[in-house]
Design an enzyme around this catalytic site. Structure first.
Site, short mmCIF file in Angstrom:
data_model
loop_
_atom_site.label_atom_id
_atom_site.label_comp_id
_atom_site.label_asym_id
_atom_site.label_seq_id
_atom_site.Cartn_x
_atom_site.Cartn_y
_atom_site.Cartn_z
N GLU A 198 34.26 35.14 -0.99
CA GLU A 198 34.66 36.07 0.06
C GLU A 198 34.76 37.51 -0.43
O GLU A 198 34.26 38.43 0.22
CB GLU A 198 36.00 35.64 0.69
CG GLU A 198 35.91 34.47 1.65
CD GLU A 198 35.15 34.80 2.93
OE1 GLU A 198 34.92 35.99 3.21
OE2 GLU A 198 34.78 33.85 3.64
N HIS A 236 27.67 36.07 4.28
CA HIS A 236 27.51 34.83 3.50
C HIS A 236 26.07 34.40 3.27
O HIS A 236 25.67 34.09 2.14
CB HIS A 236 28.23 33.68 4.22
CG HIS A 236 29.71 33.68 4.06
ND1 HIS A 236 30.32 33.37 2.87
CD2 HIS A 236 30.70 33.96 4.94
CE1 HIS A 236 31.64 33.44 3.02
NE2 HIS A 236 31.89 33.80 4.27
N HIS A 272 29.65 38.49 10.36
CA HIS A 272 30.23 38.17 9.05
C HIS A 272 29.46 37.05 8.37
O HIS A 272 29.15 37.13 7.17
CB HIS A 272 31.69 37.76 9.23
CG HIS A 272 32.32 37.19 7.99
ND1 HIS A 272 32.76 37.97 6.95
CD2 HIS A 272 32.56 35.90 7.62
CE1 HIS A 272 33.26 37.20 5.99
NE2 HIS A 272 33.15 35.94 6.38
#
Length: 486
Positions: A340, A300, A295
């Site tokens: 997000e 990111h 993730h």
């Protein structure tokens, strides 16, 4: 990743007009700063109230002229009407320097004898919630909500795998031991862990060609060239952090689990992003109940190399410093719907820039395809909803919008571009009632403030947030039971 349960110290002071201080070299500081007094030691501010007899033009100009003659830099000024005893305003003035300095004492005397000035009084610094003043103080903000292993409960794929639990504990211990200035932990990933990464990498990168925003797709080849991104290799935080620092000034820091919203956002003010280093369980490479290195690195990290994305991420962080708990909650919601789960439009098509979307093949189809399959909807517990409701990005609306954390997002916000998102988020942050206006100095890695403030002793919000988290799920379960009963 941050959760929607916020417990933070609250204290805010209204301001109507702010004048930013010019950058000034700060003094060296100790590795761990003393709470409270250090702010005045590093870059001292004095707070005066100047009461004026009558509300008429000219007085403020004369006061400002005295500051100029004294070579004293004014950092903040606002006006207030104080009482009915006179019709003149009170000017609240903050400036660089200590009250005991001879030039400050002389300035106060000169102001007091101005025609029309009723009184001049020095005020104590305003109390504000603790916030990190120097990047070293992020060492004090690493208490996690889960301790690094508590999220491995009976629903976690690795719950019944002792070897996985031991391995995760090993990696978490390195993050817990890390302090600013240390070399970032180098993890020797196993063949099984690398195979898990490869399964996720290959599936996601194929979908990124279709649904990731241009800025992400432009940066991923750079990550492969300079940071070791490859299907058969899990990149190291140290290599990535060095690359990001050269591109946008962002760096990575290891963390053992979920942080409080305040601590997580505060780090962004220093252009620091907290990243986990453990990886999801190999038994199900395409599912994880919490953030892992897939993730972080595939969601990111690539966009932190984009200047616009890096800037608005830091803008959110700066706005969180000493913010009220209500404003932290608003900022966390804006973060959720942008960093997000943010979307943008390119040539009439919806593309992803949010990490929660980019790191999940199901979330990408749900958000960007326009017609997600039944299988996709079922995976995200959205069988009764055909597609998400896409709204134009409005940070003020996003700050109030509720969101689930265990399903796909029923409501998502779509910007016109990353620059559009940056502009709107900057406007939103400026609209908040803030105790001061912070400025980050990348040379000294200090935060400068516009007002004379005193940090109250730090109180960890983790325990309070844990209670809120437990109550959140308790209420959620109670609501579900009630629905089933009906």
């Amino acid at each position: 990743l941050i959760l929607p349960y916020f417990a933070a110290l609250s204290h805010a002071d209204a301001s109507s007009l702010a004048i930013q201080a010019q950058p000034r070299q700060g003094r060296p500081i100790a590795a761990v700063l003393r709470p409270g007094s250090d702010l005045q030691e590093l870059d001292p501010r004095t707070f005066l109230i100047v009461d004026v007899r009558q509300d008429k033009p000219g007085v403020l100009g004369e006061i400002c002229e005295l500051f100029t003659r004294s070579s004293i830099n004014m950092t903040h000024i606002e006006s207030r009407f104080k009482s009915f005893a006179r019709d003149g305003p009170s000017f609240h003035i903050d400036f660089q320097g200590r009250l005991e300095d001879s030039e400050v004492q002389s300035l106060m005397k000169d102001i007091k004898v101005l025609p029309g000035v009723y009184d001049v009084s020095a005020q104590r610094p305003r109390d504000v919630p603790w916030f990190p003043l120097n990047i070293r103080e992020l060492d004090l903000t690493i208490d996690t909500l889960d301790g690094g292993t508590a999220l491995i409960n009976k629903d976690h794929p690795g719950f019944n795998d002792p070897a996985y639990r031991d391995r995760r504990t090993e990696i978490v211990s390195l993050a817990k031991a890390y302090r600013h200035g240390d070399k970032l932990p180098h993890i020797q990933y196993t063949d099984k862990e690398t195979a898990t990464w490869q399964a996720v990498y290959e599936r996601l990168t194929a979908l990124h060609e279709k649904w990731a925003c241009t800025e992400y797709r432009e940066m991923l080849p750079q990550m492969e060239k300079y940071c070791g991104y490859a299907p058969n290799n899990i990149p190291q935080l140290g290599d990535i952090s060095d690359f990001l620092q050269q591109r946008t000034g962002f760096t990575l820091r290891p963390i053992s689990g979920l942080l409080s919203a305040r601590d997580f956002l505060n780090a962004l003010a220093f252009r620091v992003f907290y990243s986990t280093q453990y990886i999801r369980h190999h038994g199900n490479p395409f599912y994880t109940p919490e953030p892992d290195i897939c993730h972080e690195l595939l969601g990111h990290v690539p966009l932190f190399a984009n200047p616009a994305f890096a800037d608005f991420s830091q803008e959110i962080g700066l706005a969180s410093l000493a913010a009220s708990d209500d404003d932290v909650a608003k900022l966390a919601s804006v973060y959720w719907f942008t960093v997000e789960f943010g979307l943008l439009r390119e040539g009439g098509q919806v593309k992803a820039f949010g990490a929660g979307v980019l790191s999940s093949f199901g979330e990408m189809e749900w958000a960007c395809s326009g017609a997600p399959s039944q299988e996709c909807r079922d995976m995200g517990s959205m069988k009764d909803l055909l597609q998400p409701e896409l709204r134009p990005l409005d940070p003020w609306e996003a700050a109030r919008q509720e969101y689930p954390i265990t399903t796909y997002q029923p409501v998502m916000f779509c910007a016109d571009s990353l620059q559009d998102a940056k502009h709107k988020i900057s406007q939103f942050c400026d609209s908040l009632t803030r105790p001061f206006f912070p400025q980050y100095d990348p040379l000294t890695q200090n935060i400068r403030v516009t007002k004379s403030v005193l940090r109250v002793p730090r109180v960890s919000t983790v325990e309070l947030q844990q209670k809120k988290q437990q109550q959140f799920f308790k209420d959620k379960m109670a609501g579900a039971d009630s629905t089933e009963a009906e």
